[in-house]
Each structure stands twice: as C-alpha cells, then as structure tokens.
Design an enzyme around this catalytic site. Structure first.
Site, PDB file in Angstrom:
ATOM      1  N   CYS A 383       7.227   7.368   3.579  1.00  0.00           N
ATOM      2  CA  CYS A 383       7.121   8.773   3.994  1.00  0.00           C
ATOM      3  C   CYS A 383       7.048   8.919   5.517  1.00  0.00           C
ATOM      4  O   CYS A 383       8.058   8.744   6.174  1.00  0.00           O
ATOM      5  CB  CYS A 383       5.973   9.471   3.282  1.00  0.00           C
ATOM      6  SG  CYS A 383       6.264  11.249   3.229  1.00  0.00           S
ATOM      7  N   HIS A 509       6.877   8.436  -2.336  1.00  0.00           N
ATOM      8  CA  HIS A 509       5.644   7.635  -2.416  1.00  0.00           C
ATOM      9  C   HIS A 509       5.629   6.730  -3.647  1.00  0.00           C
ATOM     10  O   HIS A 509       5.120   7.145  -4.696  1.00  0.00           O
ATOM     11  CB  HIS A 509       4.433   8.561  -2.454  1.00  0.00           C
ATOM     12  CG  HIS A 509       4.227   9.311  -1.186  1.00  0.00           C
ATOM     13  ND1 HIS A 509       3.419   8.845  -0.175  1.00  0.00           N
ATOM     14  CD2 HIS A 509       4.755  10.480  -0.748  1.00  0.00           C
ATOM     15  CE1 HIS A 509       3.444   9.708   0.835  1.00  0.00           C
ATOM     16  NE2 HIS A 509       4.247  10.708   0.512  1.00  0.00           N
ATOM     17  N   GLU A 511       3.767   4.342  -4.238  1.00  0.00           N
ATOM     18  CA  GLU A 511       2.402   3.892  -4.581  1.00  0.00           C
ATOM     19  C   GLU A 511       1.794   4.716  -5.720  1.00  0.00           C
ATOM     20  O   GLU A 511       0.955   4.226  -6.467  1.00  0.00           O
ATOM     21  CB  GLU A 511       1.491   3.911  -3.349  1.00  0.00           C
ATOM     22  CG  GLU A 511       1.076   5.273  -2.794  1.00  0.00           C
ATOM     23  CD  GLU A 511       2.110   5.901  -1.854  1.00  0.00           C
ATOM     24  OE1 GLU A 511       3.272   5.442  -1.847  1.00  0.00           O
ATOM     25  OE2 GLU A 511       1.752   6.863  -1.140  1.00  0.00           O
TER      26      GLU A 511
HETATM   27  N1  GLN Z   1       4.154  14.396   8.046  1.00  0.00           N
HETATM   28  C1  GLN Z   1       5.374  14.030   7.408  1.00  0.00           C
HETATM   29  C2  GLN Z   1       6.022  15.213   6.718  1.00  0.00           C
HETATM   30  O1  GLN Z   1       5.369  16.202   6.457  1.00  0.00           O
HETATM   31  C3  GLN Z   1       5.153  12.900   6.415  1.00  0.00           C
HETATM   32  C4  GLN Z   1       4.317  13.299   5.238  1.00  0.00           C
HETATM   33  C5  GLN Z   1       3.739  12.120   4.493  1.00  0.00           C
HETATM   34  O2  GLN Z   1       3.738  11.004   4.982  1.00  0.00           O
HETATM   35  N2  GLN Z   1       3.212  12.360   3.298  1.00  0.00           N
HETATM   36  O3  GLN Z   1       7.187  15.167   6.414  1.00  0.00           O
END
Ligand code: GLN
Length: 536
Positions: A383, A509, A511
């Site tokens: 992410c 994600h 995880e």
């Molecule tokens: N801050 C980044 C976004 O909003 C990544 C978000 C995250 O890592 N969950 O796209």
C-alpha cells in the site's frame, strides 16, 4: 436453532478475551459446528477507521470494506471465515440507527430511551447476524470491562436476549473472563477481584455459567474451589487460561482444561471429539523451525506491535509453513532519515514496508526501498510501501528528483502517486477510502502469476491515492513491471522490479487474508526468497 455464547470481561481490559473467545470458536468448529463471531466495541466511533493505530492498534479491513477492530482479524484467522460489517457492533452504529429512525418518525411519538430502544437495536443486530449466517453458534464478545458506563446497554441487551432465548434453555451461555492476580510475596492466586466483578454482573441480572481465569500459571484446585463457591458456578465451570508463549497454544490449553467439554455439555451439543490434529501440526511446525531469517519492518508506529498485528500474524503463518523462524527487526522509518540505511539494514535478510498515512518518516521509507533495490535485498512493499517504491524508482531511475505523492506534497511537479479520481471532493474521513475486496487481473508469465498461480485474484484495499498513469509507460520502459491491475486496467495493483531477486509491491493488503495453514502467497514467497538469498 442458533445457540449464543456471550463473553464478558472482568477486572481489567487487555486480558486476551478475544483470544479466549476465538479459541473457543476454533474448538467448536473442530467439533463440526458452524460458528460466527460478533465483536461489540462500546466506543462511540461508528467504526475503527478513524482511530489512531498508536492508541488502538491496527485497523482491520473486512471483505466488504468495513474498517474494524483488530479483534475481528483474530476471529477471521482462528475460525477461517470471512466476517462482514454487521459482525462489528459499536455504540456509534447503534445510536446512529436509533437516531435516524427517530428523525424519520418511526417511533410514533414515543420517548426514545436506552431501554428499550437502544437495547432492542443491539439485539436486532445480533439476531440479524444469527439469521443471515445461519451459524450453529454465534459468539458475542462484549468489549471493555464490567462496570464501564459504555458497555452497560450491551450488558443489559444480552440479559434481555437471554430471557428471549429462554432462561432454562440449552441455547445460551454467559462466559466471564477475569484476571486472577498473584501476590508476588506469597505467590497466592487472589480471587477477590473476580468475586467483585461477578457481583457486579449479578447486580445487572447476569449470572455467568463459566468463568475463565487469566493468570500467569494454571489455577490451583483451591482457587477453582473458591471461585466456584463465591461465584456460584460448578468447579468444572472454572477454567484456567494461563499465560501462553503464543496465542496458537491457547485452543489446546483450553481444551486440556475441559473447556469444550463443559461448553458442549451446557449447550447440549453432545460429547466432543477432540480432533484438532491439523492445528497441532501447525503449532508444531510453528514452534520447531529449522532455519532462521531476519526481516526489517520499516514503519511509523513500531512502538506498538499491535499497529502491525496482521503483518506479524502473516509472518507467523509463514514461519509454520516454511519452517523458518522469522525475527522482526522493528525500524522506525525516521531513523532511516537520520542514519545511513546500511547501518540499520545491513544485517537483515529482507525488508517489509507496510501501509501508512501522512508525511512523517516517508523519506526514511524511500531510503529503505533504495537500499533494497540497489543491494538486491528481497523486499515486499504494501500500500503506502508500494507507493513509496514508485516514488523511489521515479526519483532515482527516471531521474525525476522531485517525484512524490500528492499526499505528501500537493505542489510536486511530478505527482507520480495521485489521488484516486473517486476521492476528489471527499472531505468526510470515516469510511470514505477505496475499501474492501476487489478483483485484480494478473498477467501471465510474471512473478505475480507464478506466486498466485492464477490470472484473477481478490484482495482487500484501503487507500485514497494510486499510481498516476501518466508515468506508467516510462516506468515500464525502465524496469518496473505492473503485473497486476484492476479489470479496467486503470488501477496499478502489483509491481515487480526486474533484475532483482524479489522486489514486489502491492497496492492492496495481503496481510488481512493470511491465515494459519494458508499464509498469504506474497508473504510466503517473500520469505522463501529471503531464505534463498541468505543461503546463497
Ligand atoms: N496513504 C496512502 C493512501 O491513502 C496509503 C494508504 C495505506 O497504506 N493504507 O493511498
């Protein structure tokens, strides 16, 4: 007929009530019952999405995009089921619906009150889960501790639910999890706090059927006898839950204690079969690794391990699967701004950059990515980590020195990571990101395809920013492969850096969907790559 198990907590919070509850679910499932779980969080937030991970641990994202308490993650992992937003009830959600109904005039002129309107709404939500999932058993964990003002309506609702199901029926039990402290001087297990918390339960009309005592060691016979006597439960209904080295031992410890026997007896479910050999095998592999790797986790909330709970769990699943001890070196990304990255990263076999928000520590993460790319250290970026990999590549390979995400610098001449179109104009924070499970197409012949063994996967998301397509072709020309994309090809989901032993980033994600005996493929292959590199 659905059966209900309500779990409350006494004496203090943080006792591991969630682990006791999910372990019980695991044992019930092992006996062939379908089980689902509801977590009640008595806070006023509608969900955990707006909460600071420092204070509350990670925000766990469900398939349907609900941003939930991390306990939901425990339930999904232990029970190997997918939960949904209805399985996390908060005071905020309950009050919001009652107030909306009141505004819509649905209460027909009545005075709207905590009893019965709030309590009815709580039980409507519990019944909804029971009816829709059709599970044999619904586990309901009420967060917080008996005596908290916030949890009172939920306690009262569960008392009413008990009446509704039938006080004498075999379809409902209350389990109370408490702390049995030990006085250091004499080493005596003290039952008084438990007596008091059971008294508090009784004052509101709840008599627990089972008491689970959390203590450093197993409860002495005399301790059990005392609790049985003062709290009015049979001695076999007093279960010890001593401290365990890992949460995966807890189902086995509780089984040995006769927990499942008593629960099944109370619920009239017959004799348990005690067949959890798969779990035992998993635990055995987890506890007896034959190799070792060290992974740097470069984050910004490293002081609180719970802020990265699902990552740690995913590593545990890999530890059992790859029979490799995984040691995490926690590195605050800001430290990589002040120090030469080599100093902190030289002794690790792999690097993981997790998700996150905000500017703090970003340059340190970029330094870590740069170190991994140039020194060919296996790296998995997730992410925000994925976005940082793009920024690093654009700055150092494409030569766009000021490349950045518009999250960190709105005025950057090269917004290589930019706001998702659907995010423009959104100013409410709660539940407004791109959230939940979405389909991703994977290109054949890529590393990602090798890893997933499929051209179509689903993974969970939580972000507002994404790769800016204006820079995509140039990146691909210079050695980044976007091997996973959204079905309309507009959203970059997986990147691979070519000519590297393992450099994979993902916008989603992985995880959140890693489970015991089914580790997330990206995590597992990342660990295997670190083992390979180490052995070279
Ligand atoms: N801050 C980044 C976004 O909003 C990544 C978000 C995250 O890592 N969950 O796209």
């Amino acid at each position: 007929m659905t059966k209900f198990i309500i779990v409350t907590g006494g004496v203090l919070s943080g006792l591991g009530k969630g682990v006791v509850t999910s372990s019980l679910g695991k044992l019930l499932k092992a006996n062939g019952f379908s089980v689902t779980a509801i977590k009640i969080d008595p806070y006023l937030n509608c969900d955990a999405g707006t909460m600071n991970p420092f204070e509350h641990g990670e925000v766990f994202v469900l398939d349907d995009g609900t941003e939930a308490d991390l306990d939901l993650g425990n339930y999904e992992r232990f029970l190997d089921i997918d939960l949904c937003g209805d399985d996390n009830i908060t005071t905020g959600k309950v009050y919001r619906s009652v107030i909306e109904k009141e505004r819509a005039g649905k209460y027909l002129g009545k005075t709207v009150q905590i009893i019965p309107h709030i309590t009815d709404e709580i039980n409507r939500r519990i019944w909804k889960v029971a009816d829709e999932t059709d599970a044999d058993i619904v586990l309901v964990e009420i967060g917080g501790t008996i005596g908290d003002i916030e949890s009172m309506p939920f306690m009262e609702a569960s008392r009413q639910l008990h009446m509704e199901v039938g006080e004498e029926s075999n379809d409902f039990i209350f389990i109370h999890t408490t702390l049995i402290p030990v006085l250091d001087v004499v080493g005596e297990q003290k039952t008084k706090p438990t007596q008091h918390s059971v008294q508090a339960l009784r004052e509101i009309g709840i008599q627990p059927d089972i008491i689970v005592g959390r203590s450093p060691k197993k409860l002495e016979e005399s301790t059990k006898r005392k609790i049985s006597l003062f709290c009015d439960v049979p001695k076999e209904a007093v279960i010890s839950s001593p401290d365990a080295e890992s949460i995966y031992q807890v189902p086995l410890i509780l089984e040995e204690e006769g927990f499942i026997d008593y629960v099944m007896k109370k619920l009239n479910l017959g004799e348990p079969e005690h067949d959890i050999h798969e779990w035992k095998e998993f635990l055995d592999n987890y506890e007896n690794p034959t190799e070792k790797v060290k992974i740097a986790l470069v984050g910004k909330y490293c002081e609180l391990e719970d802020a990265y709970k699902s990552h740690v769990e995913a590593f545990h699943h890999c530890q059992a699967e790859a029979k490799t001890e995984i040691n995490i070196k926690w590195i605050e990304s800001e430290e990589l701004e002040e120090n030469e990255p080599k100093k902190l990263l030289d002794d690790v076999d792999g690097i993981l950059i997790p998700g996150g928000f905000g500017n703090r520590g970003i340059e340190g993460k970029i330094n870590a990515v740069n170190f991994a790319r140039e020194n060919k250290v296996p790296i998995l970026t997730i992410c925000l980590g994925f976005q940082v990999s793009v920024i690093e590549f654009c700055r150092n390979v494409l030569g766009l020195e000021e490349a950045n995400s518009s999250e960190f610098n709105e005025k950057t001449p090269h917004p290589v990571i930019d706001l998702l179109p659907m995010q423009r104009g959104i100013d409410m924070m709660g539940g407004t990101m791109r959230l939940g499970s979405e389909k991703i197409l994977i290109e054949e012949g890529t590393r990602a395809h090798e890893i997933y063994g499929s051209t179509e996967i689903k993974e969970r998301h939580r972000h507002r920013y994404e790769v800016n397509l204006d820079y995509k072709d140039e990146m691909e020309e210079k050695g980044i492969k976007f091997s996973g994309k959204s079905p309309n090809k507009k959203r970059m989901e997986i990147l691979e850096v070519e000519d590297h032993p393992f450099f994979i980033g993902c916008q989603f994600h992985p995880e959140f969907t890693s489970r015991p005996m089914k580790p997330a493929p990206l995590f597992l292959e990342f660990i295997k790559a670190t083992m390979e590199q180490k052995n070279k």
